[in-house]
Design an enzyme around this catalytic site. Structure first.
Site, PDB file in Angstrom:
ATOM      1  CD  GLU A 209      13.308  60.970  32.881  1.00 60.39           C
ATOM      2  OE1 GLU A 209      13.731  59.991  33.515  1.00 60.39           O
ATOM      3  OE2 GLU A 209      12.234  60.989  32.263  1.00 60.39           O
TER       4      GLU A 209
ATOM      5  CG  HIS B 274       2.678  63.582  36.696  1.00 58.05           C
ATOM      6  ND1 HIS B 274       2.604  62.731  37.771  1.00 58.05           N
ATOM      7  CD2 HIS B 274       3.330  62.903  35.726  1.00 58.05           C
ATOM      8  CE1 HIS B 274       3.184  61.583  37.467  1.00 58.05           C
ATOM      9  NE2 HIS B 274       3.626  61.660  36.234  1.00 58.05           N
TER      10      HIS B 274
END
Lengths: 378, 426
Positions: free
Chosen positions: B156, B225
């Protein structure tokens, strides 16, 4: 009038007396995953030599002036000086074109100069005036020019950015490349390895250059890196280790690396072994983690400007007076720029909220209290 | 093989479903017959019984059988045929209102923008050959290829930085985070490299980039998440942050984000991807954009204002429907944009209703609702409040896994209803 006479005598000595160009032996580069390296000889013309000398001298004097202004508290905040490393910036620029792209970290004044910034703009940015290259909004670490993406404060963050610029070069198909610089300290950042992976996978035209000046702030390379062979750290990416104090060595290596990228072979790593005379920044005296003797030794034996000067004089490519004249001109230019940088007014308060966005209709920005409504134009 | 739904094909060539059109024709004729004189043969035929014996087997369906079903479907009665104009209007089948899922809306928006501008490209994990982790980029790699739809390794920080660098050098990247939870790995690039650069360079260096991906709570994915990042990104100057609710929002806001020359964070919602909404003909046009920074009043009302973003807008509308039965009319505002916040629309509503409730999925402390409270207090609408502003938020805990716990961790419709009644002192 004796001085006048001497000057006439000097200029009477025509340029035909000087050697137009000479070939110099340069140090062989250590290679990683490469069959051949850059040539071990470099040709230097008189014009090139004088230009390199002048640029390096400007850079040196500019940094020393910044040191002075910082001690007078006219420059504030962070100030990371580049003196000692001039051969890197000037050598790299000599190996690429202005249409290529370059990005570096915070020790950026030298690169701002080679990429087209003027000394006045750079110094005025350091003193935070409206004539600064970023209108006083950025400061020492955030200077930008055409095809020069700063000036980045977060250690290592500029490396993925540089690969992104290289991606754009490849995407747009203009045969341009991106030079992406970082230091020995940043070389241990995880995002750099993520970038190595993607740049290699996608064959991005990116030259990764590690400016190894032996210390990441106060930590010597032996204390920070399990492997100090920074040119090998790219693993699957070929690498060169280059003498960063010799401008010709840097130039030839950069040309070699640029050819590698432009031929579509993907990224390449260059480690420039260089040295900074100042501490990490102005708040660091630079002697708590290294000895004065070490600094003196490098200054006397490997100073990039002295090395170039000696080469040119020994090969009759320039005269002592000529170089002294350049020194005088440079000094004057720096004085002039410093004068501008200290007298130019600070940015107007109306500019406070401008440039938040690009190409945007004017918007309102909240001030320090609910009644202060400021205006922002882009 | 490319899967294009029939609705999409019909939508693009603007054709109604055949069955619907045939029904319209039947009912139109039926209405015409009924309006004729009593003795008209057509009318007599409708009810006529034919002489003779029928064949064995199930009685055949006659015209009136079909028309009765048609009328039920459309919702008209025989008596209404008298008014020709009204009859025509009620039986007309509207091809303009197409049902599009949020996922397809995002997909189409990206497809159209990729086609419109060569410099636009998409990168992220699994966006190309996998068709997108949540299938939002389905079909794009097949259409545009490796150059424009790029699969990245799981890096990322690296690929977000690469995307920002590409934007600086003149391209217009769309950087997808598989969920915004993973954007935390890359948040330095979003804030320090993207958001702040235009300002630090005094306008010399623009960063026309879009960061998009699902945000907030999903179903059963637990604490790491499920975080909502609206407050985190909404905090930073130099960034624009949008949060679409329905398909029209998704289309219009994503297109605006891609066409914007500044860094925009698009906070989608995974639970909304599969939900279909009607999109108007205008909403389907290739140049349909929704201005960033403007909220929308989804439902007008007089008694209380409900302000929300993303999935919670649906919850507010459901609560409003329940409350309407008790005579409470809620005005529901869909923020659409988190930064810059459209305070004017909220203020205008509060001036009308005198009561304000903010509803969000994220945590309460320093959240979107907290900011709205502060702004309302600082502005003219404060004097029109009859009660303090109420924030309905997610519970201030990391998201648990067990269904019963998870269900009780985010605002439910009953929480909104309860808060409305509280503020109205009922």
């Amino acid at each position: 009038w004796v001085e006048l006479l001497l000057r006439v005598v000097v200029s009477a000595r025509t340029y035909a007396d000087f050697t137009p160009q000479a070939t110099f032996d340069i140090k062989k580069c250590d290679l990683h995953k490469l069959e051949e390296g850059p040539p071990v000889q470099a040709v230097l013309t008189r014009e090139e030599g004088l230009q390199y000398y002048r640029t390096m001298q400007i850079m040196r004097r500019m940094e020393l002036k910044a040191d002075q202004l910082y001690k007078q508290k006219i420059i504030r905040g962070f100030c990371h000086l580049y003196d000692g490393q001039e051969a890197c910036a000037v050598g790299i620029e000599a190996g690429i074109n202005l249409t290529d792209h370059l990005i570096t970290a915070y020790r950026a004044h030298g690169y701002t100069l080679t990429r087209g910034g003027t000394v006045r703009e750079i110094m005025a940015e350091l003193t935070g005036r409206r004539g600064g290259i970023a209108k006083g909004k950025g400061g020492s670490m955030h200077m930008y020019a055409k095809n020069f993406y700063g000036g980045n404060g977060i250690v290592g963050a500029q490396v993925p950015l540089g690969a992104g610029v290289a991606l754009a070069c490849k995407y747009q198909g203009k045969n341009e490349l991106c030079v992406c610089l970082y230091g020995d300290g940043a070389a241990n950042q995880g995002q750099i390895f993520e970038t190595y992976n993607m740049a290699s996978l996608w064959k991005l035209p990116c030259i990764f250059i590690c400016e190894n000046n032996r210390y990441g702030m106060g930590t010597s390379v032996e204390r920070a890196a399990a492997s100090t062979d920074y040119y090998k750290r790219g693993d699957f990416i070929p690498g060169l280790r280059v003498d960063g104090m010799d401008i010709l060595c840097v130039r030839e290596a950069t040309k070699f690396a640029a050819d590698h990228c432009r031929s579509g072979k993907g990224p390449i790593i260059m480690e420039l072994q260089t040295y900074r005379y100042h501490g990490h920044s102005m708040s660091d005296p630079g002697i708590s983690y290294r000895t004065r003797e070490e600094i003196q030794e490098v200054r006397s034996k490997s100073d990039p400007i002295s090395m170039l000067k000696d080469r040119m004089l020994n090969n009759n490519m320039a005269s002592v007076e000529e170089l002294k004249e350049i020194d005088v001109e440079v000094r004057k230019e720096i004085e002039d720029a410093a004068q501008f940088a200290t007298t130019d007014p600070e940015p107007p308060l109306e500019d406070l909220c401008n440039h938040i966005f690009h190409n945007e209709p004017p918007l309102e920005v909240r001030g320090t209290n609910p009644w202060v409504k400021l205006k922002s134009v882009s | 093989m490319d899967k294009i739904r029939n609705e999409q094909i019909r939508g693009t060539v603007k054709v109604e479903q055949f069955g619907d059109k045939a029904r319209e024709a039947r009912l139109r004729w039926f209405g015409r017959v009924l309006r004729r004189n009593r003795g008209y043969i057509g009318q007599r035929m409708l009810e006529m019984e034919l002489p003779g014996r029928r064949r064995r087997g199930r009685p055949q369906r006659r015209f009136m059988d079909v028309v009765k079903v048609d009328m039920e479907m459309v919702g008209v009665k025989v008596e209404e045929a008298v008014d020709r104009a009204r009859w025509r209007q009620m039986i007309h089948c509207d091809f303009q209102l197409l049902q599009v899922t949020v996922r397809d809306a995002l997909n189409q928006a990206m497809d159209e923008e990729l086609e419109r501008d060569e410099r636009v490209f998409l990168l992220g994990e699994e966006v190309a050959q996998y068709d997108g982790a949540y299938k939002v980029s389905r079909g794009l790699w097949k259409k545009y290829g490796d150059k424009r739809i790029i699969d990245t390794p799981i890096s990322e920080m690296g690929f977000a930085g690469i995307a920002v660098g590409a934007a600086m050098a003149g391209l217009r990247p769309i950087c997808e985070f598989m969920t915004f939870n993973f954007s935390m790995q890359a948040i330095d690039q979003v804030i320090n490299s993207a958001a702040k650069t235009c300002y630090m360079s005094a306008g010399l260096q623009a960063v026309p980039i879009v960061f998009r991906g699902p945000n907030g709570a999903s179903a059963g994915v637990a604490a790491q998440h499920s975080q909502c990042f609206a407050a985190w990104y909404g905090h930073c100057p130099g960034l624009k942050v949008v949060s679409p609710w329905n398909s029209e929002d998704a289309r219009g806001l994503l297109k605006s984000a891609i066409r914007d020359d500044n860094p925009v964070v698009v906070l989608e919602n995974e639970l909304m991807y599969g939900v279909a909404f009607e999109v108007s003909e205008q909403g389907l046009s290739k140049d349909f954009t929704i201005p960033i920074g403007k909220a929308k009043v989804e439902r007008p009302g007089n008694h209380v204002t409900l302000v929300s973003h993303s999935r919670m807008v649906g919850h507010c509308l459901d609560a409003a429907a329940v409350l309407a039965k008790e005579g409470i009319e809620c005005e529901v505002i869909n923020l659409r944009t988190i930064r810059p916040l459209d305070v004017e629309t909220i203020e205008a509503s509060v001036v009308k209703t005198n009561h304000l409730i903010t509803v969000e999925g994220g945590w309460p402390q320093f959240g979107v609702g907290a900011e709205i409270c502060a702004r309302i207090m600082e502005g003219p609408a404060f004097n029109y409040l009859d009660a303090p502003v109420i924030r309905v938020t997610g519970v201030d805990i990391p998201m648990p896994y067990a269904k019963i716990l998870e269900d009780n961790s985010t605002p439910q419709i009953k929480d909104i209803i309860f808060s409305v009644k509280k503020t109205l002192n009922m």
